[in-house]
Write an enzyme that holds these catalytic residues in place. Structure first.
Site, mmCIF file in Angstrom:
data_model
loop_
_atom_site.group_PDB
_atom_site.id
_atom_site.type_symbol
_atom_site.label_atom_id
_atom_site.label_comp_id
_atom_site.label_asym_id
_atom_site.label_seq_id
_atom_site.Cartn_x
_atom_site.Cartn_y
_atom_site.Cartn_z
ATOM 1 N N LEU A 15 -4.942 6.680 5.048
ATOM 2 C CA LEU A 15 -5.325 7.503 3.889
ATOM 3 C C LEU A 15 -5.519 6.605 2.679
ATOM 4 C CD1 LEU A 15 -2.846 10.504 4.241
ATOM 5 C CD2 LEU A 15 -5.328 10.565 4.487
ATOM 6 N N MET A 36 0.838 0.471 2.947
ATOM 7 C CA MET A 36 0.186 -0.745 3.453
ATOM 8 C C MET A 36 0.383 -1.932 2.501
ATOM 9 S SD MET A 36 -3.407 0.436 5.108
ATOM 10 C CE MET A 36 -3.502 1.051 6.775
ATOM 11 N N ASP A 56 -5.071 -4.808 -0.394
ATOM 12 C CA ASP A 56 -3.757 -5.450 -0.519
ATOM 13 C C ASP A 56 -3.597 -6.225 -1.834
ATOM 14 O OD1 ASP A 56 -3.515 -4.475 2.042
ATOM 15 O OD2 ASP A 56 -3.825 -6.406 3.016
ATOM 16 N N GLY A 77 -9.250 -13.762 5.442
ATOM 17 C CA GLY A 77 -9.788 -14.204 6.735
ATOM 18 C C GLY A 77 -11.303 -14.340 6.690
ATOM 19 N N GLY A 120 -11.091 -5.065 7.233
ATOM 20 C CA GLY A 120 -10.868 -3.630 7.027
ATOM 21 C C GLY A 120 -11.779 -3.091 5.933
#
Ligand code: F6P
Length: 360
Positions: free
Chosen positions: A283, A180, A138, A115, A10
């Site tokens: 967002l 998130m 995150d 990942g 991401g």
């Protein structure tokens, strides 16, 4: 010397600052930088890339997203093999190595989360001189106190809560904000605390709906007629169920989302209070990076080039105690860094009255 850089997974505020740091530091050494497009996909023959000249990266530090593009799907998604280790298929790795050889890339910088860094490690173990740079909103990577992008993400949560406070108060409502973070509660915890949320629900602390409902009723009785709840997308329902938008099976990670609506519906049913749910979604990933993320990204990029200069491959740039250093990539990807239930920060939040929905 010619080096390569790619970002994968991401996008994340601060990626362009890393690219600027890498290109500037490399150009000081007289090196060329090749930027691969769309994550690892750019490594597939014949290669999809651009020459990153210093003039190309001036002024990009303040831009969100990434000038290189990215992907978190595609050919490089790791699959769990017979040995229970997630790996990218060998034929894909071989193709990437062919492109790198063909372009005479002496070292590859991979900017990514767990990942992508696992793939960087796989490439390194197969002879590609690789360096990792930790990236994820995150903030869930081991071996670094912070990843860039996190500060910008939770600043967005704080801004949203500031806005939700006024409408919740005006209508005497409960508002549930879903944020998130995947399986780590850092965005919910920091965003929730700084934004003055009354209830914070995390993947790391199992919650009970009756505890939350009692807390809201008590607040009501004390004259606080509105309540703000922040719920991390990876928090589990009482049944232990993880709420997902899409199950993708072995094609990557399931898409989380929907717990905010579920919690809001339960709260309305149990308290009788008008309740609304709001999902902040992407967002949190878009837009300009904060000042902190610009500086962190820039320092990470410069450090990655230093590591190449020193021949320290298989290492990841890491932020520890105000210092940017490095650690083996393995240390970062072995397990996720999550919120400890008994940590000082959770205790501090409890001290100012935050409810985590658990029974203590
Ligand atoms: O890992 C970063 C992250 O933003 C998570 O917090 C979130 O679950 C996921 O990516 C969303 O991914 P996508 O952009 O594929 O929807």
């Amino acid at each position: 010397m010619r080096i390569g850089i790619l970002n994968s997974g991401g996008d994340c505020p601060g990626l362009n600052a890393v690219i600027h740091g890498v290109v500037s530091a490399a150009s000081n050494l007289g090196w060329d930088v090749i930027g691969f497009r769309d994550g690892f996909e750019g490594l597939l023959p014949p290669g999809d890339y651009m020459l990153l000249e210093p003039a190309r990266t001036i002024g990009i530090m303040k831009l969100g997203g990434t000038i290189l593009g990215t992907t978190n799907k595609g050919h490089f998604v790791a699959k769990v093999g017979a040995g229970n280790v997630a790996e990218v298929p060998q034929e894909i790795v071989d193709k990437a190595k062919t492109t790198l050889r063909h372009l005479e890339i002496g070292a590859l910088i991979v900017v990514g989360g767990d990942g992508s860094l696992t793939t960087a490690l796989q490439l390194y173990r197969q002879g590609v001189p690789s360096i990792g740079v930790p990236k994820t909103i995150d903030n869930d990577l081991q071996a670094t106190a912070m990843t860039f992008g996190f500060d910008s993400a939770y600043a967005t949560v704080v801004d949203a809560l500031d806005r939700l406070h006024t409408t919740a108060e005006s209508h005497k409502r409960v508002i549930v904000l879903e944020v998130m973070g995947r399986n780590a509660g850092w965005i919910a915890l920091y965003g929730g605390m700084a934004g003055g949320a009354d209830v914070i629900l995390l993947p790391e602390i199992p919650f009970r709906m009756d505890v939350i409902a009692n807390y809201i009723n008590q607040r009501d009785a004390q004259g606080h007629h509105s309540t703000l709840v922040v719920v991390a997308e990876g928090a589990k329902l009482e049944s232990g169920e993880l709420v997902t938008k899409e199950k993708v099976g072995n094609k990557g990670e399931d898409r989380l989302g929907g717990i905010g609506e579920r919690v809001a519906a339960e709260i309305e049913k149990m308290t009788g209070k008008e309740t609304r749910a709001c999902t902040l979604g992407h967002l949190q990933r878009g837009g300009a990076p904060t000042a902190l993320d610009r500086i962190l990204g820039l320092r990470f990029g410069v450090k990655a080039v230093d590591l190449i200069k020193d021949g320290k491959f298989g290492r990841m740039v890491s932020y520890q105690q105000y210092h940017v250093g490095d650690v083996p990539i393995e240390d970062a990807v072995m397990k996720l860094r999550t919120v400890a239930k008994d940590s000082e920060i959770v205790a501090a939040a409890r001290s100012v009255g935050t409810c985590f929905g658990d029974v203590q």
